[in-house]
Design a protein around this motif. Structure first.
Motif, PDB file in Angstrom:
ATOM      1  N   GLN A 171       1.116  -0.953   0.048  1.00  0.00           N
ATOM      2  CA  GLN A 171      -0.306  -0.100  -0.111  1.00  0.00           C
ATOM      3  C   GLN A 171       0.685   1.358  -0.551  1.00  0.00           C
ATOM      4  O   GLN A 171       1.184   1.701   0.975  1.00  0.00           O
ATOM      5  CB  GLN A 171      -0.889   0.153   1.315  1.00  0.00           C
ATOM      6  CG  GLN A 171      -1.962   1.129   0.996  1.00  0.00           C
ATOM      7  CD  GLN A 171      -3.136   0.926   0.173  1.00  0.00           C
ATOM      8  OE1 GLN A 171      -3.397  -0.724  -0.375  1.00  0.00           O
ATOM      9  NE2 GLN A 171      -3.862   2.000  -0.275  1.00  0.00           N
ATOM     10  N   LYS A 181      -5.880   6.457  -6.492  1.00  0.00           N
ATOM     11  CA  LYS A 181      -5.660   5.148  -6.891  1.00  0.00           C
ATOM     12  C   LYS A 181      -4.790   4.249  -6.913  1.00  0.00           C
ATOM     13  O   LYS A 181      -4.082   3.366  -7.020  1.00  0.00           O
ATOM     14  CB  LYS A 181      -7.907   4.902  -6.921  1.00  0.00           C
ATOM     15  CG  LYS A 181      -7.864   2.943  -6.300  1.00  0.00           C
ATOM     16  CD  LYS A 181      -9.066   2.799  -6.838  1.00  0.00           C
ATOM     17  CE  LYS A 181      -9.474   1.041  -6.741  1.00  0.00           C
ATOM     18  NZ  LYS A 181     -10.760   0.657  -7.281  1.00  0.00           N
ATOM     19  N   PRO A 201       2.482   4.619  -0.228  1.00  0.00           N
ATOM     20  CA  PRO A 201       1.706   6.464   0.455  1.00  0.00           C
ATOM     21  C   PRO A 201       1.574   7.628  -1.662  1.00  0.00           C
ATOM     22  O   PRO A 201       2.599   7.290  -1.917  1.00  0.00           O
ATOM     23  CB  PRO A 201       2.194   7.155   0.966  1.00  0.00           C
ATOM     24  CG  PRO A 201       3.927   5.997   0.965  1.00  0.00           C
ATOM     25  CD  PRO A 201       3.201   4.569   0.197  1.00  0.00           C
ATOM     26  N   ILE A 202       0.742   8.067  -1.278  1.00  0.00           N
ATOM     27  CA  ILE A 202       1.079   9.012  -2.526  1.00  0.00           C
ATOM     28  C   ILE A 202       1.633  10.391  -2.099  1.00  0.00           C
ATOM     29  O   ILE A 202       2.306  10.740  -1.194  1.00  0.00           O
ATOM     30  CB  ILE A 202      -0.938   9.783  -2.773  1.00  0.00           C
ATOM     31  CG1 ILE A 202      -1.615   8.560  -2.938  1.00  0.00           C
ATOM     32  CG2 ILE A 202      -0.852  11.164  -4.122  1.00  0.00           C
ATOM     33  CD1 ILE A 202      -2.963   8.834  -2.834  1.00  0.00           C
ATOM     34  N   ARG A 233      -1.363   4.648  -5.333  1.00  0.00           N
ATOM     35  CA  ARG A 233      -1.799   4.514  -3.554  1.00  0.00           C
ATOM     36  C   ARG A 233      -1.031   2.678  -3.562  1.00  0.00           C
ATOM     37  O   ARG A 233      -1.210   1.841  -3.110  1.00  0.00           O
ATOM     38  CB  ARG A 233      -3.246   4.757  -3.608  1.00  0.00           C
ATOM     39  CG  ARG A 233      -3.228   4.190  -1.981  1.00  0.00           C
ATOM     40  CD  ARG A 233      -4.115   4.125  -0.800  1.00  0.00           C
ATOM     41  NE  ARG A 233      -4.631   5.944  -1.019  1.00  0.00           N
ATOM     42  CZ  ARG A 233      -5.414   6.312  -1.885  1.00  0.00           C
ATOM     43  NH1 ARG A 233      -5.979   5.477  -3.040  1.00  0.00           N
ATOM     44  NH2 ARG A 233      -5.481   7.775  -1.639  1.00  0.00           N
ATOM     45  N   SER A 234      -2.105   1.848  -5.106  1.00  0.00           N
ATOM     46  CA  SER A 234      -1.989   0.603  -5.605  1.00  0.00           C
ATOM     47  C   SER A 234      -1.288  -0.028  -6.869  1.00  0.00           C
ATOM     48  O   SER A 234      -1.625  -1.087  -6.591  1.00  0.00           O
ATOM     49  CB  SER A 234      -3.354   0.213  -5.530  1.00  0.00           C
ATOM     50  OG  SER A 234      -4.116   0.698  -6.718  1.00  0.00           O
TER      51      SER A 234
END
Length: 425
Positions: free
Chosen positions: A19, A126, A21-22, A129-130
């Motif tokens: 996961q 999204k 982080p942005i 992040r993923s």
């Protein structure tokens, strides 16, 4: 390899990040750009005063467009009161096209802003992040985007100011500056006896906003292309780093082969998500790309025609404006095409690393990624009609030269003279 050893390897492998982080500055910068676009009348802000301002700008542009179309109809019907000089059919038609471009720009940019706020920005975050792998941070993206946005805005103001100066001239008394500029730049709408300061002052503001809207659509294409290119560059750097680590651990234990396959699967999925993001943005941006390319093509042809037939035979200031305006139009086209073509170019760069990948380290996920990057064509397009790659520059240049030769060959200066500020009608 046991489950415990597998989890321990995942924790030690810094390329994997379940996961992430942005840390993409693009979303913050583009949000500020859209926010400032509300001053141009772009719909998007939820503030009541912004909605009133946007409605006022759109209504004013529509009114001017209706007047321009009416004057074109009268000119074509031969009932116009004055058909000499800059009030020719060609001049009236160019003014109509300019304001129709402004209206379309306002509508398409507002639609993009709405889609960006409710959908695209969330998809971008999204994907960031993923993504599943730890891609490096682009530390210079924010500075580069801010510089490009500021430079393009400054050049737009400078070109517009030069057009005003060329229309007015140095010999104009201060009390007549506004009147002379409006009658020269908007002679396709009304003549001297129709002049009114109550109408002229708002017209100058609206024409300035229309010019900025026309430039802003190119600016949006460049900035969004920079963001997409930056993501591909970061993915390619991550892939190159993993290939380098593979070369350094050629004699690694076979127990980690499953983890390598897992890492390559995450890498391939990251490219799949990135391709999906490009296609989603391409759908939202396609109309603006078509409008940008078509109107820039038209006004480059027009400015070249005016510069060749009249620019050099008039005063120095007018000739200087024609050259500066043409140069700025060409720079904008080059910026749009080169920035957008960078998405297509960087989407294929990872193949260079895959082609030189160690044979004994080859696995099914590497093969799938190579096949995916080879067969999947990634590029921004004008709603699928054409793709923005480097080859389109030669096609546009050839078309411009062809149309210029046709215009010059069939030019009849006696019956259809033009004295027009093409970018500030």
């Amino acid at each position: 390899m046991s489950s415990k050893e597998f989890k321990q390897f995942l924790r030690q492998n810094k390329l994997l990040l379940p996961q992430q982080p942005i840390h993409d500055d693009f979303l913050g910068v583009i949000e500020k750009v859209f926010h400032w676009s509300c001053f141009y009348g772009v719909f998007g802000s939820k503030r009541f005063i912004s909605l009133i301002w946007s409605t006022l700008i759109l209504g004013s542009l529509v009114i001017i467009e209706v007047l321009a179309i009416w004057k074109v109809i009268r000119a074509l019907a031969g009932v116009a009161r004055d058909m000499s000089g800059h009030r020719s059919v060609t001049a009236r038609l160019a003014g109509t096209i300019f304001y129709s471009i402004s209206i379309l720009s306002l509508v398409l940019i507002s639609k993009l802003y709405y889609n960006w706020r409710i959908n695209i920005a969330g998809v971008w975050a999204k994907v960031e992040r993923s993504v599943g792998v730890k891609i490096p941070v682009d530390k210079t993206l924010k500075c580069r985007m801010s510089f490009v946005a500021g430079l393009m805005t400054f050049c737009s103001f400078f070109e517009h100011a030069l057009s005003i100066l060329a229309s007015v001239g140095f010999d104009c008394p201060p009390s007549l500056i506004l009147k002379r500029y409006v009658l020269v730049s908007h002679g396709f709408i009304f003549m001297g006896q129709d002049y009114s300061e109550w109408f002229a002052m708002p017209l100058v503001v609206i024409s300035t906003i229309a010019t900025l809207l026309w430039n802003f659509q190119d600016q949006l294409i460049v900035l969004i292309s920079m963001g997409l290119t930056s993501r591909y560059r970061r993915l390619n750097e991550c892939l190159a780093k993993f290939c380098e680590l593979e070369k350094q651990h050629m004699d690694s234990d076979k127990k980690v082969e499953a983890v390598k396959v897992y890492t390559w699967r995450k890498m391939r999925e990251a490219y799949v998500k990135q391709a999906m993001l490009v296609r989603k943005i391409d759908v939202a941006l396609g109309g603006i790309i078509i409008l940008s390319c078509s109107c820039n093509f038209y006004f480059i042809c027009l400015q070249m025609f005016l510069g060749i037939t009249q620019g050099m035979s008039t005063d120095f200031l007018t000739g200087l404006y024609y050259m500066v305006s043409l140069a700025w139009l060409c720079i904008r086209v080059l910026s749009v095409v080169l920035a957008a073509s960078g998405v297509n170019t960087h989407s294929k760069l990872a193949l260079n690393h895959l082609y030189t990948y160690e044979t004994h380290c080859y696995n099914v996920e590497v093969e799938r990624l190579q096949d995916q990057l080879t067969k999947d064509y990634i590029a921004l397009s004008g709603m699928g009609f054409f793709y923005l790659n480097k080859t389109i520059l030669l096609q546009m240049a050839g078309a411009i030269i062809t149309y210029e030769l046709v215009l010059i060959q069939f030019d009849d200066q006696g019956s259809d003279g033009i004295a027009l500020n093409a970018t500030n009608i």
